[in-house]
Design an enzyme around this catalytic site. Structure first.
Site, PDB file in Angstrom:
ATOM      1  CB  VAL A  43      56.195  66.743 106.291  1.00 46.56           C
ATOM      2  CG1 VAL A  43      57.511  66.245 106.866  1.00 46.56           C
ATOM      3  CG2 VAL A  43      55.092  65.715 106.510  1.00 46.56           C
ATOM      4  CE  LYS A  44      60.282  65.364 110.692  1.00 49.29           C
ATOM      5  NZ  LYS A  44      60.093  64.029 111.271  1.00 49.29           N
ATOM      6  CG  ASP A  45      54.735  73.218 109.748  1.00 44.42           C
ATOM      7  OD1 ASP A  45      55.858  73.203 110.268  1.00 44.42           O
ATOM      8  OD2 ASP A  45      54.347  74.105 108.958  1.00 44.42           O
ATOM      9  CB  ALA A  48      55.105  70.807 115.311  1.00 42.88           C
TER      10      ALA A  48
END
Length: 458
Positions: A43-45, A48
Site C-alpha cells: 500500500v505504501k506505493d 510514495a
C-alpha cells in the site's frame, strides 16, 4: 488490458476479494483489499508516488536529487521504485528488526540501505528517523520524504484508496478496517469514505496489543509496519501528524499470536499470502464481522504480501522458537516450568550494584529494556550479564557497559529434544518464550537431563 507509460502510473486500482474459508459462522460479507498487488508490493506505493510528486511540484526534489527516508521497509521500497523510474538516488534507513526480504528488495531497486538498532528513544541521534533527517540535510539535493508527517501520505489515500473502495463495493461498504502505522492509510481512506457516505461508514483501526495508539504501554511486538512502539527512555510519545484520530471510530487490539495465526490461516485456507500487519487487520475485521448483520459489508485493507516475511511468520522454526506454535509432543519445554528459576530480568538502566542484587547467586540473567517486570517480550532482550563479569566491574557503572551475548531462547511448546538441539553447546541459562513473551528461565542442565531421561524411558 491496462497499459501504462510508467511504473508509477500502474499504482492503485488493486483487487477486492471476498474472504470465504476464514469467515465460517459470519453473516456479514468480508472483503480484502489486496494492496500487495501494487507494483512495489504494498500500500505504501500510493504514498510514495504522492509524496514524490508533491515534492517535485514544490521544488523540494529537483532532477538528480536524492530521496531519503527512515522506514521499516515498505515505504522505502515504494520510494526506491518510483525514484529509480525518475532518475533519483535513494537512501533508506531501516531498523534492525526489518525482515531480510525487505532489505533485499530495497537493494534490488538500487537503494542504499543503512541498518540501525530499532530500539532507540526518539531523541537518540541514532534513532531511525533522526539518522534519515541528518542524511537528507547533509546530502546535496537530499529530500526527506517524512512519511509520518507528510500530508501527501494522507492525500494519496483520500484521492485513490477511498474512491476505489466506494466504487468497488457500489457504495455498499459499511465498515472499513485497517492497521494504524503512520496513520496515513486509515486517515485518508476513512476520511473519504465518511464524507462520501455522509458519515455512514464506520472506520475501525487494528492495533498491536502493546501499541500506544490503543493505550498500551508501547513495549515491543513482533508484527512489522503497524502500531506505535515507545522506547522507555523516550522523553515523550510523539504520534505522527498523519494519524487523524477523529476519523477512527474505534480500535480493536490484536495480539502477536492472533495476527500470526491469522496470517498462516489465510495462506492455507484462502490462498492469500499476506504480511503480519494484514494478519492483524484481518483478525480484527473477523472479530468485528461476527457482531454484524448479514447486510453489512466489511472491507479490510491488506498492506503487503507475505513474501516479505517468509523468514518470519511463515518459518516454522521462527514460530516455534518464540512460542507462537502449539504443543508438538507429549513432553514440551513448558512442562519443566514447575521447576523453573524465577523469571527475573535485569533492566537496561540498572547499575552493576543493582544488577548483582537481582542476580543473587545466579550465574547470569537476560538484560531487557527498562520496563515493569511483567509480560516482558523476547524482542526487548538486549543481551545478558554474568555474575563473574559484574563482580569485577565498577558498581556504579550501567549494566549495558558489560553486556554479553543474549541467552538462548526456546519455545514453550517445543519438544525437549528440539529445545536441546536449539541450544546446542550453550550451557548458560535458557530463556523460555510463550507467544513471544518471557514465561520463565531454565538451566541448560534441566533441559538436557530431562531430555536424556525421556530418551532412556525414565
Amino acid at each position: 488490458m491496462n497499459v501504462y507509460e510508467t511504473v508509477a502510473a500502474a499504482i492503485g486500482n488493486t483487487a477486492l476479494v471476498r474472504l470465504n474459508a476464514v469467515t465460517e459462522g459470519i453473516e456479514a460479507a468480508v472483503y480484502a483489499k489486496l494492496e500487495f498487488l501494487n507494483p512495489g508490493g504494498s500500500v505504501k506505493d500510493r504514498a510514495a508516488r504522492s509524496m514524490i510528486e508533491a515534492a517535485e511540484s514544490s521544488g523540494e526534489l529537483a532532477p538528480g536529487g536524492t530521496v531519503v527516508e527512515g522506514t521499516s521497509g515498505n515505504t522505502g521500497i515504494g520510494l526506491a521504485m518510483v525514484a529509480a523510474s525518475r532518475g533519483y538516488r535513494t537512501i533508506v534507513v531501516v531498523p534492525d528488526k526489518t525482515s531480510a526480504e525487505k532489505v533485499a528488495f530495497l537493494r534490488a531497486h538500487g537503494a542504499e540501505v543503512r541498518v540501525t538498532e530499532g530500539a532507540r528513544p526518539t531523541d537518540h541521534p541514532d534513532h531511525v528517523r533522526n539518522i534519515a533527517r541528518r542524511i537528507a540535510d547533509e546530502t546535496p539535493g537530499g529530500w526527506l520524504a517524512g512519511q509520518y508527517d507528510n500530508p501527501a501520505n494522507i492525500g494519496a489515500h483520500y484521492a485513490s484508496t477511498g474512491p476505489e473502495l466506494w466504487q468497488q463495493t457500489g457504495g455498499r461498504i459499511t465498515h472499513f478496517v485497517a492497521g494504524i502505522g503512520t496513520g496515513g492509510t486509515i486517515s485518508g481512506t476513512g476520511r473519504y469514505l465518511k464524507e462520501v457516505s455522509d458519515g455512514f461508514v464506520t472506520v475501525v483501526g487494528a492495533d498491536p496489543l502493546n501499541s500506544t495508539y490503543n493505550g498500551g504501554d508501547g513495549r515491543a511486538y513482533y508484527i512489522e509496519s503497524i502500531g506505535h512502539f515507545l522506547h522507555p527512555d523516550s522523553p515523550e510519545d510523539i504520534w505522527p501528524e498523519c494519524y487523524d484520530r477523529s476519523v477512527v471510530d474505534s480500535i480493536l487490539t490484536v495480539t502477536d499470536r492472533e495476527a500470526i495465526t491469522t496470517v498462516r490461516a489465510l495462506a492455507r485456507r484462502e490462498g492469500l499470502l499476506v504480511g503480519g500487519s494484514g494478519g492483524a487487520a484481518v483478525a480484527a475485521a473477523l472479530r468485528l464481522a461476527r457482531t454484524l448483520p448479514a447486510d453489512a459489508t466489511v472491507v479490510v485493507l491488506i498492506p503487503d504480501s507475505g513474501r516479505a516475511y517468509l523468514s518470519k511468520y511463515f518459518d516454522d522454526d521462527w514460530v516455534a522458537r518464540l512460542g507462537f506454535d502449539d504443543r508438538t509432543g507429549d513432553v514440551a519445554v513448558t512442562d519443566l516450568l514447575g521447576d523453573t528459576l524465577d523469571p527475573l530480568t535485569v533492566p537496561s538502566d540498572a547499575t552493576v550494584a543493582e544488577a548483582l542484587e537481582v542476580l543473587g547467586d545466579r550465574p547470569e540473567l537476560p538484560v531487557v529494556l527498562r520496563r515493569t517486570p511483567s509480560s516482558l517480550v523476547v524482542a526487548e532482550i538486549v543481551g545478558s550479564v554474568t555474575r563473574n563479569d559484574l563482580i569485577a566491574a565498577n558498581p556504579t557503572s550501567v549494566v549495558t557497559e558489560h553486556l554479553s551475548v543474549p541467552l538462548s531462547v526456546v519455545g514453550a511448546f517445543e519438544s525437549l529434544g528440539a529445545a536441546v538441539k536449539r541450544i546446542g553447546a550453550d550451557t548458560r541459562t535458557v530463556v523460555v518464550a510463550e507467544s513471544g513473551i518471557v514465561s520463565g528461565l531454565l538451566s541448560a542442565g534441566q533441559l538436557t537431563d530431562r531430555s536424556s531421561g525421556e530418551r532412556s524411558g525414565r
